[in-house]
Design an enzyme around this catalytic site. Structure first.
Site, PDB file in Angstrom:
ATOM      1  N   SER A   1       0.850  -1.198   0.000  1.00  0.00           N
ATOM      2  CA  SER A   1       0.000   0.000   0.000  1.00  0.00           C
ATOM      3  C   SER A   1       0.880   1.240   0.000  1.00  0.00           C
ATOM      4  CB  SER A   1      -0.966  -0.014   1.178  1.00  0.00           C
ATOM      5  OG  SER A   1      -0.309  -0.249   2.413  1.00  0.00           O
ATOM      6  N   GLY A   2       1.643   1.462   1.090  1.00  0.00           N
ATOM      7  CA  GLY A   2       2.514   2.631   1.137  1.00  0.00           C
ATOM      8  C   GLY A   2       3.982   2.337   0.877  1.00  0.00           C
ATOM      9  N   GLY A   3       4.369   1.066   0.959  1.00  0.00           N
ATOM     10  CA  GLY A   3       5.749   0.699   0.671  1.00  0.00           C
ATOM     11  C   GLY A   3       6.729   0.973   1.783  1.00  0.00           C
TER      12      GLY A   3
ATOM     13  N   CYS B   1       3.922   9.530  10.437  1.00  0.00           N
ATOM     14  CA  CYS B   1       4.505   9.719   9.108  1.00  0.00           C
ATOM     15  C   CYS B   1       3.388   9.780   8.070  1.00  0.00           C
ATOM     16  CB  CYS B   1       5.471   8.585   8.775  1.00  0.00           C
ATOM     17  SG  CYS B   1       6.204   8.724   7.131  1.00  0.00           S
TER      18      CYS B   1
ATOM     19  N   VAL C   1      -2.278   3.260   4.577  1.00  0.00           N
ATOM     20  CA  VAL C   1      -3.247   2.822   5.580  1.00  0.00           C
ATOM     21  C   VAL C   1      -3.336   1.297   5.644  1.00  0.00           C
ATOM     22  CG1 VAL C   1      -5.722   2.780   6.129  1.00  0.00           C
ATOM     23  CG2 VAL C   1      -4.602   4.938   5.547  1.00  0.00           C
ATOM     24  N   GLY C   2      -3.243   0.621   4.495  1.00  0.00           N
ATOM     25  CA  GLY C   2      -3.427  -0.823   4.458  1.00  0.00           C
ATOM     26  C   GLY C   2      -2.531  -1.585   5.413  1.00  0.00           C
TER      27      GLY C   2
ATOM     28  N   TYR D   1       0.286   2.928  15.498  1.00  0.00           N
ATOM     29  CA  TYR D   1       0.141   3.717  16.725  1.00  0.00           C
ATOM     30  C   TYR D   1       0.635   5.133  16.493  1.00  0.00           C
ATOM     31  CZ  TYR D   1       5.162   3.839  17.533  1.00  0.00           C
ATOM     32  OH  TYR D   1       6.505   4.096  17.408  1.00  0.00           O
TER      33      TYR D   1
ATOM     34  N   ASN E   1       5.082  -4.093  12.934  1.00  0.00           N
ATOM     35  CA  ASN E   1       5.220  -3.066  11.895  1.00  0.00           C
ATOM     36  C   ASN E   1       6.649  -2.573  11.741  1.00  0.00           C
ATOM     37  OD1 ASN E   1       2.705  -3.018  10.775  1.00  0.00           O
ATOM     38  ND2 ASN E   1       2.029  -1.114  11.725  1.00  0.00           N
ATOM     39  N   TYR E   2       7.527  -2.940  12.674  1.00  0.00           N
ATOM     40  CA  TYR E   2       8.955  -2.649  12.524  1.00  0.00           C
ATOM     41  C   TYR E   2       9.655  -3.953  12.147  1.00  0.00           C
ATOM     42  CZ  TYR E   2       8.132   1.831  14.929  1.00  0.00           C
ATOM     43  OH  TYR E   2       7.693   3.090  15.281  1.00  0.00           O
TER      44      TYR E   2
END
Length: 524
Positions: free
Chosen positions: A108-110, A173, A178-179, A187, A466-467
């Site tokens: 989605s955002g890469g 950021c 969003v995906g 968060y 997410n990291y």
């Protein structure tokens, strides 16, 4: 005029003729013949395919790829990028890729830190959701439907267009998609008040391995639970989220207070560890640290959902060591605060939130969770490592407590709740694209991570999904070993990993949707 399938296939074949010879011609030809049969004829799939011989291929590949580590000449390239304009383009890609043995990586955002949304070491297609970016705000129900390709900045902007007293608890950021952000447990500065993104999602649209578009009711509660914090890429392709908007005051307060080691930063951080998670849930104070010449500068960046007079009272009572003054504080609207958190100066136009152009550099990120205050000697160890490569690192400590401590570990796949004082993000970045530079800085990240082991969570040493960090365990591109997956899965999801694996067996038993850190299917 009706265009025949043979003409469409011929067009596709010309687009893709230069793709790796590892793909048999017959398989590629059959794949191409398959695509138009499963897509909307009024929105031809030929219009959204970018092959390596297309003049726009490289720019499309790079436009939604944030980490330059995975944009080198030696990085494997996709056989094609499908930049979907219609849900049928996603359905066709899934159905045909599955049938003819091609892997899909959706993005989605890469901003995937390890490039897993746009790199694979087997023949693959990138399913790029960049153009699926519709945002529909419904103030009457205080909800919004947001497509996966929209950015956080676009979402914030569209909310503020409609209301100055609504917001959404997502990241800082603006160019993050969003995906992926939502599905991994995003968060931001509202987390202590309202929790994570996943704590404020009430419905979703998922395209499954059979190309069906499912909502919460049709996918079932188990699958909805899994994609809402367990990462959507293991279970299908997220098309959109229905989110719950939250209340924000007409005015709030933000501040920054910077201290060097010589100004007592170590002692202030030590006290911050003891109080940040206990402060009123309307208060969020993040600690950021950067190396300078022979010292470290620590900045306390905060937000309060109220006016500065009340904030000063709270700080004087609970955290006087910070020495917060009226002059450190700025009162502004919530939407203006999103610019503050993104690093923009006061007075910057809100239109910057609509800018989807990403700042790119080479980087490596790791994460930790802290359950007991790190002693001053441990902080001094951290400062030592930060000073070793001054100006090339970034470190963020984000406090928990508040709403985060009220939600059970199993409510969503995201398990890092009560008992955590804060989360650490260690980052290092560089601009030299040489192999030697990459080795140097990645080695530094591993050394600082090892040095902090005595002070952070253990058994498992927890990490934030997410990291992404392949160092904590990974599989190959095309095979997911369950025991290997348990290693990284327990760090990201703790005991929720097994439930995720059982859901995976329900929705994708043949493990079509996979990457190096995906969830494997497991059934008893």
């Amino acid at each position: 005029m009706k265009v025949s399938n043979s003409i469409i296939v011929a067009t596709l074949y010309v687009l893709l003729f230069s793709i790796s010879s590892a793909i048999p011609d017959s398989a590629l030809d059959n794949f191409l013949r398959c695509l138009p049969k499963h897509s909307n004829a009024s929105k031809p799939i030929t219009d959204v395919i970018y092959a390596p011989n297309n003049s726009s291929f490289q720019s499309v590949l790079e436009s939604n790829a944030n980490n330059l580590r995975f944009l080198t000449a030696s990085t494997p390239k996709p056989m094609a990028i499908i930049r979907a304009l219609d849900e049928s383009h996603i359905q066709a890609t899934i159905i045909c890729a599955k049938h003819y043995g091609f892997q899909i990586r959706s993005r989605s955002g890469g901003h995937d830190h390890e490039g897993l949304s746009y790199v694979s070491y087997v023949p693959f297609i990138i399913l790029d959701l960049f153009n699926l970016r519709s945002i529909q705000i419904d103030l009457e129900s205080e909800t919004a439907w947001v497509q996966a390709g929209a950015t956080i900045g676009e979402l914030y902007y569209r909310i503020a267009e409609r209301s100055q007293v609504h917001g959404f608890p997502a990241g800082v950021c603006p160019t993050v998609g969003v995906g992926g952000h939502v599905s991994g447990g995003g968060y931001g500065a509202l987390m202590r008040k309202y929790g994570l993104t996943v704590d404020n999602v009430i419905d979703a649209q998922l395209i499954d391995v059979n190309g069906r578009i499912l909502n919460r009711e049709s996918m079932g509660e188990d699958v909805f639970w899994a994609i809402n914090g367990g990462g959507g890429a293991s279970f299908g392709v997220i098309l959109s989220w229905k989110i719950k908007l939250v209340d924000v005051p007409a005015k709030l307060t933000v501040f920054q207070v910077a201290r060097t080691l010589e100004q007592g930063a170590t002692g202030i951080v030590y006290k911050w560890q003891q109080v940040a998670h206990k402060l009123h849930e309307d208060v969020f104070i993040r600690v950021t640290s950067v190396g300078l010449t022979k010292t470290v500068q620590v900045t306390f960046v905060g937000q309060f959902l109220g006016l500065k007079e009340r904030l000063i009272q709270l700080m004087d009572a609970m955290f006087p060591e910070l020495g917060l003054k009226h002059s450190d504080c700025m009162e502004m609207t919530w939407i203006q605060s999103t610019l503050f958190w993104a690093g923009y100066g006061n007075g910057t136009s809100l239109d910057v939130l609509l800018n989807r152009t990403q700042n790119k550099f080479f980087y490596k990120v790791k994460s930790d969770y802290v359950k007991e205050a790190i002693p001053k000697t441990g902080l001094e160890t951290l400062w030592k490592w930060i000073m070793e490569i001054a100006d090339r690192n970034f470190l963020e400590m984000s406090p928990y407590g508040g709403r985060m401590a009220e939600i059970s570990e199993s409510e969503t796949p995201f398990p890092h709740r009560s008992g955590n004082l804060y989360k650490i993000e260690y980052g290092v970045y560089w601009t030299n694209g040489s192999i030697e530079a990459a080795k140097l800085y990645v080695k530094w990240s591993r050394l600082v991570y090892a040095a902090m082991a005595p002070y952070v969570s253990s058994n498992p040493r927890e990490a934030f999904f997410n990291y992404k960090d392949l160092d904590i365990g990974s599989n190959g591109s095309n095979y997911t070993d369950f025991e290997v997956a348990q290693v990284y899965g327990s760090k990201y999801f703790k005991t929720n990993f097994l439930r995720l694996a059982r859901v995976k067996a329900m929705v994708d038993p043949d493990n079509f949707f996979k990457n190096e850190q995906s969830i494997p299917p497991f059934s008893i």
